[in-house]
Design an enzyme around this catalytic site. Structure first.
Site, short mmCIF file in Angstrom:
data_model
loop_
_atom_site.label_atom_id
_atom_site.label_comp_id
_atom_site.label_asym_id
_atom_site.label_seq_id
_atom_site.Cartn_x
_atom_site.Cartn_y
_atom_site.Cartn_z
N ARG A 162 48.22 50.72 31.11
CA ARG A 162 48.81 51.24 29.87
C ARG A 162 48.38 50.40 28.66
NH1 ARG A 162 48.76 54.23 33.25
NH2 ARG A 162 50.45 55.37 34.24
N SER A 212 57.34 59.15 31.84
CA SER A 212 57.92 57.92 32.40
C SER A 212 58.46 57.06 31.27
CB SER A 212 56.86 57.15 33.19
OG SER A 212 56.42 57.89 34.29
N GLU A 282 57.84 52.15 28.47
CA GLU A 282 56.51 52.74 28.26
C GLU A 282 56.56 53.59 27.00
OE1 GLU A 282 53.72 55.83 30.72
OE2 GLU A 282 54.42 54.03 31.77
#
Length: 290
Positions: A162, A212, A282
Site C-alpha cells: 500500500r 478494507s 488503510e
C-alpha cells in the site's frame, strides 16, 4: 473548458462511503491542460488541493473541506491499447481497464477487475487483491511533479505494501502504462468471474464502504483480529463492522463520517486492549474529525 468547477459540492456524492461534508470548490478535470490550469490557480492563491479519483479510499469529515478538491475521474479516463500494453489515464476505473484487457486477450490484470477504484489511485497506493498488485503490471507512470510532467519507470516507483513513491513525493498520477501478456480470452474471463464471485461472497458489497478499512498488521489479518475481539456487527450510528467481513466498516444507510470515524477509533482501541496490536487505517482521513 478543460475543467468544470462545482461550488459547495457535497463530498458524499464523490466518495464510496457516501458520507462527507461540503467542498467549497471541486474541480472536475477533463484534460492534462485543465489540470495544469487548476494547479496554477491553486499555486497562485497558496492553497493545497486534495486530489481524488472516485473517492473509493477516503473518509471526508462532516465539517467539509475548505481547500480545493481536484477530481480525476470521469472525463479524464481515456484508455488505449498497443500490442500487449494498455495506457490508461488516471481517472479510468480498474473495472473498465480490466474489461479492455479482456477484450484484447491480455492477461495479468484479472486481480484488479473487482477493485472499486481508479487506476491512478491504485498506482498511488499500490492496490492489490488475490495475490496480484499494481507493481506486478506497471511498466511506467506519467506524473505531474511540481508543475512538470515526467515519466517514471515502474521499477523506480518504490512500490511496497500500500505504498509508492508518489505518496512520499506527492506526485499526481496522470496515466499508467501496463505491460500485460497475451492470453486466452475464455481463461481470462473465467478467472475474472471467479475472483469477482469470491469477492461478492466474502465482502459486504451491498453497502457503501471504502473497501478494507485497515491495513494488514504484520503477522496478522485485521479482519480476524476484529472478529476475534467480538466486534462483528458492532455499530455506532449508521456505521457498522460488517459481520460478513470484519475488515470492512460499512454505511448501513444513514451513517455520517463521524459515525465511521468513531467506530474506527473504537475498533482500534478494542483490538489494542485485547491483542496489543495497532491497527493502522488503510482509508485516508480527510479534514477535521476532532
Amino acid at each position: 473548458m478543460d475543467y468544470e468547477l462545482l461550488k459547495n459540492e457535497p463530498m458524499s456524492a464523490h466518495t464510496t462511503f457516501k458520507t462527507g461534508g461540503i467542498a467549497e470548490r471541486l474541480y472536475k478535470i477533463k484534460s492534462e491542460n485543465g489540470l495544469l490550469e487548476v494547479m496554477d490557480i491553486c499555486k497562485k492563491e497558496g492553497s493545497s488541493p486534495l486530489i481524488i479519483g472516485n473517492g473509493s479510499n477516503l473518509l471526508v469529515s462532516d465539517k467539509g473541506i475548505s481547500d480545493p478538491v481536484i477530481e480525476l475521474s470521469t472525463g479524464f479516463d481515456e484508455i488505449s491499447v498497443s500490442g500487449n500494453e494498455i495506457y490508461a489515464q488516471s481517472g479510468a476505473l480498474l473495472s473498465k481497464v480490466s474489461k479492455i484487457a479482456l477484450e484484447n486477450e491480455l492477461k495479468g490484470f484479472e486481480f484488479a477487475s473487482g477493485i472499486p477504484g481508479t487506476i491512478g489511485g491504485a498506482v498511488y497506493m499500490n492496490a492489490g487483491a488475490y495475490g496480484g498488485e499494481m507493481k506486478d503490471v506497471v511498466k511506467s507512470v506519467r506524473i505531474l511533479d511540481n508543475g512538470e510532467i515526467k515519466e517514471i519507470k515502474g521499477n523506480d516507483m518504490d512500490f511496497g505494501y500500500r505504498h509508492s513513491i508518489a505518496m512520499e513525493k506527492e506526485f499526481i498520477v496522470l496515466g499508467v502504462t501496463l505491460a500485460l501478456e497475451k492470453g486466452d480470452k475464455e481463461e481470462i474471463s473465467s478467472l475474472m468471474n471467479d475472483l469477482n464471485s469470491r469477492r461478492r461472497e466474502r465482502q459486504p458489497l451491498e453497502y457503501p464502504s471504502a473497501g478494507s478499512t485497515f491495513k494488514r498488521p504484520e503477522g496478522y489479518f485485521a479482519g480476524k483480529l476484529i472478529m476475534d475481539s467480538g466486534l462483528a456487527g458492532k455499530s455506532i450510528g449508521g456505521a457498522m463492522v460488517s459481520p460478513k467481513h470484519c475488515g470492512f466498516i460499512v454505511n448501513t444507510g444513514n451513517a455520517t463520517s463521524t459515525d465511521v470515524f468513531n467506530l474506527i477509533k473504537y475498533v482500534q482501541s478494542e483490538v489494542k486492549d485485547i491483542y496489543g496490536v495497532d491497527l493502522e487505517t488503510e482509508v485516508k482521513l480527510i479534514g477535521d474529525f476532532e
